[in-house]
Design a protein around this motif. Structure first.
Motif, PDB file in Angstrom:
ATOM      1  N   LEU A   2       0.858  -1.185   0.000  1.00  0.00           N
ATOM      2  CA  LEU A   2       0.000   0.000   0.000  1.00  0.00           C
ATOM      3  C   LEU A   2       0.892   1.232   0.000  1.00  0.00           C
ATOM      4  CD1 LEU A   2      -2.998   1.037   0.264  1.00  0.00           C
ATOM      5  CD2 LEU A   2      -2.559   1.183   2.726  1.00  0.00           C
ATOM      6  N   SER A   3       0.579   2.200  -0.858  1.00  0.00           N
ATOM      7  CA  SER A   3       1.380   3.418  -0.936  1.00  0.00           C
ATOM      8  C   SER A   3       1.281   4.208   0.362  1.00  0.00           C
ATOM      9  CB  SER A   3       0.928   4.277  -2.116  1.00  0.00           C
ATOM     10  OG  SER A   3      -0.418   4.701  -1.949  1.00  0.00           O
ATOM     11  N   PRO A   4       2.292   5.031   0.686  1.00  0.00           N
ATOM     12  CA  PRO A   4       2.287   5.772   1.952  1.00  0.00           C
ATOM     13  C   PRO A   4       1.073   6.665   2.159  1.00  0.00           C
ATOM     14  CG  PRO A   4       4.465   5.828   0.975  1.00  0.00           C
ATOM     15  CD  PRO A   4       3.551   5.215  -0.053  1.00  0.00           C
ATOM     16  N   ASP A   5       0.493   7.185   1.065  1.00  0.00           N
ATOM     17  CA  ASP A   5      -0.699   8.026   1.199  1.00  0.00           C
ATOM     18  C   ASP A   5      -1.980   7.213   1.265  1.00  0.00           C
ATOM     19  OD1 ASP A   5      -1.026   7.179  -1.413  1.00  0.00           O
ATOM     20  OD2 ASP A   5      -0.748   9.157  -2.320  1.00  0.00           O
ATOM     21  N   GLY A   6      -1.860   5.888   1.171  1.00  0.00           N
ATOM     22  CA  GLY A   6      -3.017   5.009   1.293  1.00  0.00           C
ATOM     23  C   GLY A   6      -3.924   4.986   0.085  1.00  0.00           C
ATOM     24  N   LYS A   7      -3.449   5.452  -1.065  1.00  0.00           N
ATOM     25  CA  LYS A   7      -4.320   5.558  -2.240  1.00  0.00           C
ATOM     26  C   LYS A   7      -4.141   4.428  -3.250  1.00  0.00           C
ATOM     27  CE  LYS A   7      -4.782  10.594  -2.022  1.00  0.00           C
ATOM     28  NZ  LYS A   7      -4.566  11.884  -2.748  1.00  0.00           N
ATOM     29  N   LEU A   8      -2.949   3.869  -3.322  1.00  0.00           N
ATOM     30  CA  LEU A   8      -2.672   2.853  -4.332  1.00  0.00           C
ATOM     31  C   LEU A   8      -2.264   1.537  -3.690  1.00  0.00           C
ATOM     32  CD1 LEU A   8      -0.607   4.867  -6.980  1.00  0.00           C
ATOM     33  CD2 LEU A   8      -3.061   4.406  -6.978  1.00  0.00           C
ATOM     34  N   LEU A   9      -2.835   0.445  -4.186  1.00  0.00           N
ATOM     35  CA  LEU A   9      -2.467  -0.890  -3.741  1.00  0.00           C
ATOM     36  C   LEU A   9      -1.898  -1.647  -4.931  1.00  0.00           C
ATOM     37  CD1 LEU A   9      -2.592  -2.981  -1.355  1.00  0.00           C
ATOM     38  CD2 LEU A   9      -4.676  -3.836  -2.438  1.00  0.00           C
ATOM     39  N   VAL A  10      -0.671  -2.144  -4.773  1.00  0.00           N
ATOM     40  CA  VAL A  10      -0.041  -2.948  -5.820  1.00  0.00           C
ATOM     41  C   VAL A  10      -0.175  -4.412  -5.445  1.00  0.00           C
ATOM     42  CG1 VAL A  10       2.106  -3.488  -7.048  1.00  0.00           C
ATOM     43  CG2 VAL A  10       1.598  -1.130  -6.385  1.00  0.00           C
ATOM     44  N   MET A  11      -0.593  -5.215  -6.398  1.00  0.00           N
ATOM     45  CA  MET A  11      -0.745  -6.652  -6.191  1.00  0.00           C
ATOM     46  C   MET A  11       0.150  -7.381  -7.179  1.00  0.00           C
ATOM     47  SD  MET A  11      -3.293  -7.005  -3.897  1.00  0.00           S
ATOM     48  CE  MET A  11      -4.221  -8.509  -4.194  1.00  0.00           C
ATOM     49  N   GLY A  12       0.931  -8.342  -6.682  1.00  0.00           N
ATOM     50  CA  GLY A  12       1.732  -9.196  -7.545  1.00  0.00           C
ATOM     51  C   GLY A  12       1.151 -10.593  -7.555  1.00  0.00           C
ATOM     52  N   TYR A  13       0.865 -11.102  -8.747  1.00  0.00           N
ATOM     53  CA  TYR A  13       0.218 -12.400  -8.868  1.00  0.00           C
ATOM     54  C   TYR A  13       1.222 -13.475  -9.272  1.00  0.00           C
ATOM     55  CZ  TYR A  13      -4.047  -9.672  -8.607  1.00  0.00           C
ATOM     56  OH  TYR A  13      -5.037  -8.822  -8.182  1.00  0.00           O
ATOM     57  N   ALA A  14       0.940 -14.701  -8.889  1.00  0.00           N
ATOM     58  CA  ALA A  14       1.839 -15.811  -9.149  1.00  0.00           C
ATOM     59  C   ALA A  14       2.178 -15.886 -10.625  1.00  0.00           C
ATOM     60  CB  ALA A  14       1.208 -17.119  -8.681  1.00  0.00           C
ATOM     61  N   GLU A  15       3.436 -16.142 -10.875  1.00  0.00           N
ATOM     62  CA  GLU A  15       3.910 -16.192 -12.254  1.00  0.00           C
ATOM     63  C   GLU A  15       3.439 -17.478 -12.927  1.00  0.00           C
ATOM     64  OE1 GLU A  15       8.161 -15.756 -14.621  1.00  0.00           O
ATOM     65  OE2 GLU A  15       8.098 -16.328 -12.526  1.00  0.00           O
ATOM     66  N   PRO A  16       2.759 -17.391 -14.060  1.00  0.00           N
ATOM     67  CA  PRO A  16       2.360 -18.605 -14.778  1.00  0.00           C
ATOM     68  C   PRO A  16       3.598 -19.369 -15.243  1.00  0.00           C
ATOM     69  CG  PRO A  16       1.223 -16.647 -15.633  1.00  0.00           C
ATOM     70  CD  PRO A  16       2.335 -16.174 -14.739  1.00  0.00           C
ATOM     71  N   ALA A  17       3.471 -20.663 -15.407  1.00  0.00           N
ATOM     72  CA  ALA A  17       4.596 -21.474 -15.856  1.00  0.00           C
ATOM     73  C   ALA A  17       5.092 -20.964 -17.207  1.00  0.00           C
ATOM     74  CB  ALA A  17       4.173 -22.937 -15.958  1.00  0.00           C
ATOM     75  N   GLY A  18       6.352 -20.550 -17.233  1.00  0.00           N
ATOM     76  CA  GLY A  18       6.933 -20.072 -18.484  1.00  0.00           C
ATOM     77  C   GLY A  18       6.499 -18.678 -18.873  1.00  0.00           C
ATOM     78  N   GLY A  19       5.724 -18.007 -18.010  1.00  0.00           N
ATOM     79  CA  GLY A  19       5.221 -16.685 -18.356  1.00  0.00           C
ATOM     80  C   GLY A  19       5.912 -15.582 -17.588  1.00  0.00           C
ATOM     81  N   GLU A  20       5.327 -14.388 -17.624  1.00  0.00           N
ATOM     82  CA  GLU A  20       5.897 -13.242 -16.943  1.00  0.00           C
ATOM     83  C   GLU A  20       5.183 -13.006 -15.613  1.00  0.00           C
ATOM     84  OE1 GLU A  20       5.124 -10.403 -20.129  1.00  0.00           O
ATOM     85  OE2 GLU A  20       7.275 -10.292 -20.507  1.00  0.00           O
ATOM     86  N   GLY A  21       5.753 -12.120 -14.799  1.00  0.00           N
ATOM     87  CA  GLY A  21       5.078 -11.719 -13.585  1.00  0.00           C
ATOM     88  C   GLY A  21       3.913 -10.796 -13.921  1.00  0.00           C
ATOM     89  N   ASN A  22       2.776 -11.020 -13.288  1.00  0.00           N
ATOM     90  CA  ASN A  22       1.581 -10.211 -13.547  1.00  0.00           C
ATOM     91  C   ASN A  22       1.286  -9.324 -12.346  1.00  0.00           C
ATOM     92  OD1 ASN A  22       0.919 -11.384 -16.129  1.00  0.00           O
ATOM     93  ND2 ASN A  22       0.362 -13.230 -14.991  1.00  0.00           N
ATOM     94  N   TYR A  23       0.931  -8.066 -12.610  1.00  0.00           N
ATOM     95  CA  TYR A  23       0.732  -7.086 -11.559  1.00  0.00           C
ATOM     96  C   TYR A  23      -0.526  -6.271 -11.819  1.00  0.00           C
ATOM     97  CZ  TYR A  23       5.580  -8.225 -10.582  1.00  0.00           C
ATOM     98  OH  TYR A  23       6.727  -8.900 -10.296  1.00  0.00           O
ATOM     99  N   ALA A  24      -1.078  -5.744 -10.730  1.00  0.00           N
ATOM    100  CA  ALA A  24      -2.227  -4.851 -10.838  1.00  0.00           C
ATOM    101  C   ALA A  24      -2.070  -3.725  -9.828  1.00  0.00           C
ATOM    102  CB  ALA A  24      -3.531  -5.602 -10.584  1.00  0.00           C
ATOM    103  N   ILE A  25      -2.491  -2.525 -10.214  1.00  0.00           N
ATOM    104  CA  ILE A  25      -2.490  -1.371  -9.322  1.00  0.00           C
ATOM    105  C   ILE A  25      -3.926  -0.886  -9.195  1.00  0.00           C
ATOM    106  CG2 ILE A  25      -1.610   0.944  -8.889  1.00  0.00           C
ATOM    107  CD1 ILE A  25       0.699   0.320 -10.760  1.00  0.00           C
ATOM    108  N   TYR A  26      -4.420  -0.815  -7.968  1.00  0.00           N
ATOM    109  CA  TYR A  26      -5.787  -0.370  -7.713  1.00  0.00           C
ATOM    110  C   TYR A  26      -5.792   0.955  -6.959  1.00  0.00           C
ATOM    111  CZ  TYR A  26      -7.408  -5.018  -9.040  1.00  0.00           C
ATOM    112  OH  TYR A  26      -7.678  -6.169  -9.728  1.00  0.00           O
ATOM    113  N   ASN A  27      -6.713   1.814  -7.339  1.00  0.00           N
ATOM    114  CA  ASN A  27      -6.952   3.050  -6.599  1.00  0.00           C
ATOM    115  C   ASN A  27      -7.917   2.720  -5.478  1.00  0.00           C
ATOM    116  OD1 ASN A  27      -7.599   5.542  -5.594  1.00  0.00           O
ATOM    117  ND2 ASN A  27      -8.348   6.401  -7.511  1.00  0.00           N
TER     118      ASN A  27
END
Length: 323
Positions: free
Chosen positions: A233-258
């Motif tokens: 969670l960002s210091p101002d409490g506005k943004l949440l970053v989520m890191g999702y499990a990497e699929p086999a042979g794939g890239e890391g997936n991420y999401a940013i929520y307000n």
């Protein structure tokens, strides 16, 4: 030292070697993060947090069943106290007043919440409150130091994936409510700086946002899916970053929520060659530092989507990260 978080131009980031017995200190005040100190602690250090003034670092030693307290104002930094817990610790949180540390301990069927008195000359275990069937993961203290939020709840036939909320105004935590969520396996919990929202992220998918001031807390919004490997969670409490499990042979997936707007809308999704892991924001929110395997990855959060600014190889696998 007037500002231990910035000493002689240095800014510090900490991570534990979860397969060893030490905490590594990184200087992130320069262009490229650099390891500058190693602090011996207990066995299998994992979760760690600093207090608000950055004068103390609290390290949870799962293999030693203890908490190491480090004075970050000395050069070199040193362990000034070790508090035995007598049970396997899972997570730790320090109240904003810097007078108490809360630790969740024990397996799911026989656990407790322990309070360490930090105001004493020698920090001591003040209270141990048995809590049967708690899922011990993230802990967060409200900005007014009156409530403790625990990712997990009493495990029975009706409530098995939730956040538990405790009144911590007295000498021992008192359960206010266990609020059922809409996702499985709660892992992380945050309270925004205003104390209005409690945000729980779940290993088996999604984010739940609760009204943190209500009694009992009310589920306001739920969004997202996928196995979560890290969040911040960002210091101002506005943004949440989520890191999702990497699929086999794939890239890391991420999401940013307000998370300043309720209900939550669609997040900003992006991919990276780095698999997600423990992460934390810089104090100004402009950088995200993340452990990916044995690398420290720095993301520039002023870019949309965020871009990798730097990456450095670490000494051994890290179990957590904090500034």
């Amino acid at each position: 030292m007037t500002n231990p978080h910035r000493r002689n131009g240095q800014q510090y980031l900490y991570f534990p070697q979860k397969t060893g017995d030490s905490v590594r200190v990184m200087d992130i005040g320069k262009d490229k993060p650099k390891e500058v100190e190693t602090i011996k602690v207990g066995i299998q250090p994992e979760h760690l947090v600093t207090n608000r003034s950055k004068t103390r670092l609290y390290v949870m030693n799962r293999g030693s069943n203890s908490i190491s307290i480090i004075d970050t104002t000395t050069a070199p930094m040193e362990v000034i106290a070790t508090v035995a817990l007598g049970a396997e610790p899972y997570a730790i949180a320090v109240d904003p007043e810097q007078s108490r540390a809360f630790v969740s301990c024990g397996p799911m069927d026989d656990g407790s919440i322990k309070i360490i008195d930090l105001s004493a000359a020698s920090p001591v275990l003040q209270n141990s409150t048995p809590v049967r069937g708690l899922l011990f993961r993230g802990l967060a203290v409200s900005p007014d130091s009156k409530r403790l939020f625990v990712a997990g709840g009493p495990k029975d036939d009706t409530i098995n994936d939730s956040i538990s909320v405790y009144d911590i105004t007295g000498s021992a935590p008192v359960l206010i409510a266990a609020v059922e969520g809409q996702n499985e396996s709660p892992e992380f919990v945050y309270v925004n700086p205003a104390g209005s929202f409690a945000i729980a992220s779940f290993r088996q998918g999604g984010i739940n946002v609760f009204d943190a001031a209500a009694t009992p807390p009310v589920l306001l919004s739920t969004v997202g899916s996928g196995e979560v490997n890290g969040s911040a969670l960002s210091p101002d409490g506005k943004l949440l970053v989520m890191g999702y499990a990497e699929p086999a042979g794939g890239e890391g997936n991420y999401a940013i929520y307000n998370v300043s707007a309720i209900p939550l809308g669609t997040g900003l999704f992006f991919t990276s060659t780095y698999a997600p892991g423990p992460m934390t924001f810089s104090p100004d929110g402009a950088r995200l530092y993340m452990i990916s395997g044995t690398e420290l990855v720095t993301y520039d959060m002023t870019m949309h989507p965020p871009e990798v600014k730097d990456n450095v190889t670490l000494t051994g696998p890290a179990g957590g990260i904090t500034l």
